[in-house]
Write a protein that holds these residues in place. Structure first.
Motif, PDB file in Angstrom:
ATOM      1  N   GLU A  67       2.274   1.705  -3.404  1.00 48.41           N
ATOM      2  CA  GLU A  67       0.980   2.292  -4.375  1.00 48.41           C
ATOM      3  C   GLU A  67       1.076   3.937  -4.034  1.00 48.41           C
ATOM      4  O   GLU A  67       1.012   4.652  -5.104  1.00 48.41           O
ATOM      5  CB  GLU A  67      -0.304   1.839  -4.076  1.00 48.41           C
TER       6      GLU A  67
ATOM      7  N   GLN B 150     -10.798  -3.678   6.286  1.00 45.98           N
ATOM      8  CA  GLN B 150     -12.143  -2.395   6.139  1.00 45.98           C
ATOM      9  C   GLN B 150     -12.413  -1.642   7.547  1.00 45.98           C
ATOM     10  O   GLN B 150     -12.606  -1.001   7.565  1.00 45.98           O
ATOM     11  CB  GLN B 150     -13.248  -3.203   5.604  1.00 45.98           C
TER      12      GLN B 150
ATOM     13  N   GLN C  56      -7.134  -6.425   0.771  1.00 47.46           N
ATOM     14  CA  GLN C  56      -7.808  -5.112   1.380  1.00 47.46           C
ATOM     15  C   GLN C  56      -9.451  -5.690   1.265  1.00 47.46           C
ATOM     16  O   GLN C  56     -10.054  -4.845   1.864  1.00 47.46           O
ATOM     17  CB  GLN C  56      -7.520  -4.152   0.270  1.00 47.46           C
ATOM     18  N   GLU C  57      -9.821  -6.853   0.745  1.00 51.98           N
ATOM     19  CA  GLU C  57     -10.933  -7.231   0.858  1.00 51.98           C
ATOM     20  C   GLU C  57     -11.540  -7.840   2.361  1.00 51.98           C
ATOM     21  O   GLU C  57     -12.496  -8.010   2.667  1.00 51.98           O
ATOM     22  CB  GLU C  57     -11.552  -8.284  -0.101  1.00 51.98           C
TER      23      GLU C  57
ATOM     24  N   GLU D 133       1.312  -7.072 -11.823  1.00 58.60           N
ATOM     25  CA  GLU D 133       0.041  -7.415 -11.489  1.00 58.60           C
ATOM     26  C   GLU D 133      -0.396  -8.389 -10.413  1.00 58.60           C
ATOM     27  O   GLU D 133      -1.385  -8.351  -9.550  1.00 58.60           O
ATOM     28  CB  GLU D 133      -0.516  -7.892 -12.898  1.00 58.60           C
TER      29      GLU D 133
ATOM     30  N   ILE E  56       0.898  -1.228  -0.020  1.00 61.21           N
ATOM     31  CA  ILE E  56       0.016   0.131  -0.088  1.00 61.21           C
ATOM     32  C   ILE E  56       0.872   1.453   0.132  1.00 61.21           C
ATOM     33  O   ILE E  56       0.762   2.108  -0.634  1.00 61.21           O
ATOM     34  CB  ILE E  56      -0.950   0.087   1.104  1.00 61.21           C
TER      35      ILE E  56
ATOM     36  N   VAL F 110      -0.648  -6.977  -7.148  1.00 59.00           N
ATOM     37  CA  VAL F 110      -1.768  -5.990  -7.100  1.00 59.00           C
ATOM     38  C   VAL F 110      -2.927  -6.880  -6.812  1.00 59.00           C
ATOM     39  O   VAL F 110      -3.810  -6.557  -6.026  1.00 59.00           O
ATOM     40  CB  VAL F 110      -1.755  -5.032  -8.251  1.00 59.00           C
ATOM     41  N   THR F 111      -3.037  -7.987  -7.455  1.00 62.47           N
ATOM     42  CA  THR F 111      -4.014  -8.962  -7.317  1.00 62.47           C
ATOM     43  C   THR F 111      -3.996  -9.290  -5.709  1.00 62.47           C
ATOM     44  O   THR F 111      -5.184  -9.532  -5.006  1.00 62.47           O
ATOM     45  CB  THR F 111      -3.898 -10.067  -8.146  1.00 62.47           C
ATOM     46  N   TYR F 112      -2.878  -9.687  -5.265  1.00 59.70           N
ATOM     47  CA  TYR F 112      -2.820 -10.147  -3.830  1.00 59.70           C
ATOM     48  C   TYR F 112      -3.269  -9.106  -2.770  1.00 59.70           C
ATOM     49  O   TYR F 112      -3.725  -9.428  -2.006  1.00 59.70           O
ATOM     50  CB  TYR F 112      -1.341 -10.634  -3.751  1.00 59.70           C
ATOM     51  N   LEU F 113      -2.764  -8.093  -3.232  1.00 59.93           N
ATOM     52  CA  LEU F 113      -3.055  -6.672  -2.201  1.00 59.93           C
ATOM     53  C   LEU F 113      -4.529  -6.502  -2.311  1.00 59.93           C
ATOM     54  O   LEU F 113      -4.853  -6.399  -0.901  1.00 59.93           O
ATOM     55  CB  LEU F 113      -2.326  -5.586  -2.731  1.00 59.93           C
ATOM     56  N   ARG F 114      -5.391  -6.622  -3.447  1.00 59.58           N
ATOM     57  CA  ARG F 114      -6.620  -6.311  -3.457  1.00 59.58           C
ATOM     58  C   ARG F 114      -7.482  -7.405  -2.417  1.00 59.58           C
ATOM     59  O   ARG F 114      -8.588  -7.174  -1.947  1.00 59.58           O
ATOM     60  CB  ARG F 114      -7.074  -6.258  -4.935  1.00 59.58           C
ATOM     61  N   GLN F 115      -6.881  -8.642  -2.710  1.00 56.66           N
ATOM     62  CA  GLN F 115      -7.505  -9.650  -1.700  1.00 56.66           C
ATOM     63  C   GLN F 115      -7.264  -9.343  -0.348  1.00 56.66           C
ATOM     64  O   GLN F 115      -8.547  -9.719   0.588  1.00 56.66           O
ATOM     65  CB  GLN F 115      -6.826 -11.009  -2.310  1.00 56.66           C
TER      66      GLN F 115
END
Length: 205
Positions: free
Chosen positions: A174, A198, A192-193, A182, A171, A185-190
């Motif tokens: 970024e 949150q 962050q879910e 990529e 993060i 990025v995919t790992y990071l988005r997972q």
């Protein structure tokens, strides 16, 4: 009583995220980094807890910790039922390797960037070092790729607090506009879910 003193998505966010994952009761106190005014990190009261005037500062009864990785591990130890820190010898060694790698290698180019762009006095900044930090970070991610392999999480098929350390550093990258492959990025988005992420984000709003 647990109290975490922090600021936004600085290193203190790792600790906040860990607290939410562990489901522990805590108080979060936002502080102003570098300020000697009320709720600042340069006030006499704050400096008694953290002599460097930085974040995070973590207080649990009489215990005071000021290093994020140590705090994250301590939080994990308070909630052993979740297995956020592996207990088996080899798995723990691999976990520790990632934790130390993040602090000693992965985040250092980013912190060097931050120091020479805004954190240290102007007369001590070396702007020409910034391109080198991008090269160093890319090199670090390649090394981390070999450590992670095809695993879902950093240390295997189960989320651990090593994932917090890696994800929060991504993060940071970024925000500093570093090139991130990529797959990371995919790992990071997972990451962050995750509901705990949150909730931690809500706490700093």
């Amino acid at each position: 009583m647990i109290t975490l003193f922090g600021s936004g998505q600085s290193r203190s966010f790792r600790c906040l995220w860990a607290l939410e994952e562990a489901g522990l009761d805590y108080q979060y106190q936002a502080v102003a980094i570098g300020s000697d005014q009320e709720n600042g990190t340069r006030t006499e009261e704050y400096l008694k807890m953290n002599s460097q005037g930085k974040v995070p500062t973590f207080v649990h009864d009489d215990l005071v910790l000021t290093e994020s990785a140590s705090i994250v591990n301590y939080i994990g130890s308070l909630a052993p039922e979740h297995n956020f820190i592996p207990s088996e010898l080899v798995a723990r060694a691999q976990y520790d390797q990632i934790m130390f790698f993040v602090m000693a290698d992965m985040e250092q180019p980013l912190w060097t960037n931050g120091k020479h762009r805004f954190a240290i006095p102007q007369e001590h900044r070396v702007p020409n070092i910034i391109p080198t930090t991008h090269w160093e970070f890319a090199k670090s991610l390649k090394a981390l790729e070999k450590l992670k392999g095809e695993q879902t999480f950093i240390c295997g098929e189960q989320f651990t607090f090593a994932d917090i350390m890696v994800a929060q550093t991504l993060i940071w990258a970024e925000r500093f506009e570093y090139t991130i492959p990529e797959n990371w990025v995919t790992y990071l988005r997972q990451m962050q879910e995750r509901p705990a992420y949150q909730k931690a984000m809500e706490a700093i709003q």
